[in-house]
Design an enzyme around this catalytic site. Structure first.
Site, PDB file in Angstrom:
ATOM      1  N   ASP A  88       0.858  -1.189   0.000  1.00 33.74           N
ATOM      2  CA  ASP A  88       0.000   0.000   0.000  1.00 33.74           C
ATOM      3  C   ASP A  88       0.895   1.242   0.000  1.00 33.74           C
ATOM      4  OD1 ASP A  88      -0.317  -0.893   3.360  1.00 33.74           O
ATOM      5  OD2 ASP A  88       0.495   1.061   2.782  1.00 33.74           O
ATOM      6  N   HIS A 103       8.700  -5.370  -1.611  1.00 32.62           N
ATOM      7  CA  HIS A 103       7.774  -6.306  -2.265  1.00 32.62           C
ATOM      8  C   HIS A 103       6.969  -5.630  -3.355  1.00 32.62           C
ATOM      9  CE1 HIS A 103       7.797  -9.198   1.445  1.00 32.62           C
ATOM     10  NE2 HIS A 103       8.911  -9.232   0.761  1.00 32.62           N
ATOM     11  N   ALA A 213       0.136  -0.552  16.851  1.00 31.14           N
ATOM     12  CA  ALA A 213       1.141   0.366  16.277  1.00 31.14           C
ATOM     13  C   ALA A 213       0.714   1.820  16.402  1.00 31.14           C
ATOM     14  CB  ALA A 213       1.364   0.001  14.805  1.00 31.14           C
TER      15      ALA A 213
HETATM   16  N1  APR Z   1      -0.270  -3.108  15.557  1.00 28.13           N
HETATM   17  C1  APR Z   1       0.937  -3.740  15.512  1.00 28.13           C
HETATM   18  N2  APR Z   1       1.122  -4.969  14.982  1.00 28.13           N
HETATM   19  C2  APR Z   1       0.027  -5.577  14.478  1.00 28.13           C
HETATM   20  C3  APR Z   1      -1.260  -4.985  14.487  1.00 28.13           C
HETATM   21  C4  APR Z   1      -1.383  -3.692  15.060  1.00 28.13           C
HETATM   22  N3  APR Z   1      -2.561  -3.065  15.109  1.00 28.13           N
HETATM   23  N4  APR Z   1      -2.143  -5.870  13.920  1.00 28.13           N
HETATM   24  C5  APR Z   1      -1.423  -6.951  13.561  1.00 28.13           C
HETATM   25  N5  APR Z   1      -0.126  -6.785  13.902  1.00 28.13           N
HETATM   26  C6  APR Z   1       0.999  -7.711  13.665  1.00 28.13           C
HETATM   27  C7  APR Z   1       0.665  -9.169  13.862  1.00 28.13           C
HETATM   28  O1  APR Z   1       0.885  -9.544  15.230  1.00 28.13           O
HETATM   29  C8  APR Z   1       1.679  -9.851  12.936  1.00 28.13           C
HETATM   30  O2  APR Z   1       2.903 -10.075  13.620  1.00 28.13           O
HETATM   31  O3  APR Z   1       1.348  -7.578  12.300  1.00 28.13           O
HETATM   32  C9  APR Z   1       1.909  -8.816  11.836  1.00 28.13           C
HETATM   33  C10 APR Z   1       1.253  -9.173  10.516  1.00 28.13           C
HETATM   34  O4  APR Z   1       1.870 -10.346  10.046  1.00 28.13           O
HETATM   35  P1  APR Z   1       1.556 -10.859   8.569  1.00 28.13           P
HETATM   36  O5  APR Z   1       0.086 -10.859   8.335  1.00 28.13           O
HETATM   37  O6  APR Z   1       2.331 -12.130   8.392  1.00 28.13           O
HETATM   38  O7  APR Z   1       2.144  -9.729   7.619  1.00 28.13           O
HETATM   39  P2  APR Z   1       3.666  -9.475   7.234  1.00 28.13           P
HETATM   40  O8  APR Z   1       4.593  -9.862   8.339  1.00 28.13           O
HETATM   41  O9  APR Z   1       3.766  -8.087   6.734  1.00 28.13           O
HETATM   42  O10 APR Z   1       3.877 -10.494   6.008  1.00 28.13           O
HETATM   43  C11 APR Z   1       5.137 -10.442   5.367  1.00 28.13           C
HETATM   44  O11 APR Z   1       4.372 -12.078   3.777  1.00 28.13           O
HETATM   45  O12 APR Z   1       2.683 -12.904   2.504  1.00 28.13           O
HETATM   46  C12 APR Z   1       3.847 -12.154   2.461  1.00 28.13           C
HETATM   47  O13 APR Z   1       4.354 -10.518   0.867  1.00 28.13           O
HETATM   48  C13 APR Z   1       3.567 -10.754   1.985  1.00 28.13           C
HETATM   49  O14 APR Z   1       4.701  -8.732   2.671  1.00 28.13           O
HETATM   50  C14 APR Z   1       4.019  -9.886   3.152  1.00 28.13           C
HETATM   51  C15 APR Z   1       4.956 -10.800   3.916  1.00 28.13           C
END
Ligand code: APR
Length: 225
Positions: A88, A103, A213
């Site tokens: 985004d 990414h 966050a």
């Molecule tokens: N504040 C802080 N952290 C949060 C919040 C919040 N409000 N809501 C969720 N989280 C945390 C969750 O605890 C989790 O650790 O955000 C993280 C989201 O994890 P994922 O859904 O796995 O996303 P991400 O880590 O960005 O994934 C990495 O995986 O599928 C691929 O390309 C995709 O860029 C992505 C990569």
């Protein structure tokens, strides 16, 4: 102070954008193989464009939250390298001047045939001709599983030269980003994680700040002076 920050889907969760691995996450409702691999795109480009058109519309309808705004403010007072796994544009819309999208980005389109890049329209389809070579081989400029992330040389340099590394809202499941804290720590860099829950690589960090966050990031940024 030289600070390198990595953000993940969690920083955009409070802006209403779905994360990937939560109970109602994107990977609960879509097979990664179908919508986030080159093979999936080759098999059904229409499905893949529909998936990213939906995510592009969701991102366009979202607003940066206090965490995005705090990181934009941080860049005004420190030497910040901001790396995001997110596709985004909420960091840019919060005012961050130089966002490294490892990414890719929903705002970008790429020609699979000639490599031309241009700003993505709100809705893309497999029939869209490439503006440069006119072939119907356009794809979202997103890094899929099995493809090389973007800007890695610049990212490794920023990790090695930082005084402080912070990972915000990422589950630590996907490499190379999941290895950034270990790499920074090997170089003697202080590592902090800001997350709602424990990430898969939480033990790689010297310090963890738990909470949403939109609360923890502004407080953390304020603590840096
Ligand atoms: N504040 C802080 N952290 C949060 C919040 C919040 N409000 N809501 C969720 N989280 C945390 C969750 O605890 C989790 O650790 O955000 C993280 C989201 O994890 P994922 O859904 O796995 O996303 P991400 O880590 O960005 O994934 C990495 O995986 O599928 C691929 O390309 C995709 O860029 C992505 C990569």
């Amino acid at each position: 102070m030289r600070i390198t920050v990595l953000t993940g889907a969690g920083i955009s969760a409070e802006s209403g954008l779905a994360t990937f691995r939560a109970s109602d996450g994107l990977w609960e409702n879509h097979r990664v193989e179908d919508v986030a691999t080159p093979e999936g795109f080759a098999a059904d480009p229409e499905l893949v464009h529909r998936f990213y058109n939906m995510r592009r519309a969701a991102a366009a309808g979202a607003r940066p939250n206090a965490a995005h705004l705090a990181l934009a403010d941080l860049a005004r007072r420190h030497d910040l390298t901001l790396v995001t796994q997110n596709v985004d544009d909420l960091h840019e819309r919060a005012g961050s001047p130089d966002v490294i999208h490892m990414h890719g980005s929903l705002t970008g389109a790429l020609c699979a045939a000639c490599g031309h890049r241009w700003p993505a329209p709100p809705v893309m389809s497999p029939d869209d001709p490439c503006p440069a070579c006119a072939r119907p081989s356009t794809r979202p400029d997103i890094v899929w599983f099995g493809e090389m992330p973007y800007h890695m040389e610049r990212i490794w340099d920023a990790l090695e030269s930082a005084d402080l590394f912070a990972a915000i809202g990422t589950s630590g499941n996907v490499y190379p980003a999941a290895g950034f804290a270990q790499a920074a720590r090997r170089g003697g860099v202080e590592c902090v994680e800001l997350n709602l829950d424990d990430s898969a690589n939480a033990r790689d960090f010297h310090r963890r700040i738990t909470g949403p966050a939109s609360r923890t990031v502004p407080d953390w940024v304020a603590s840096l002076g």
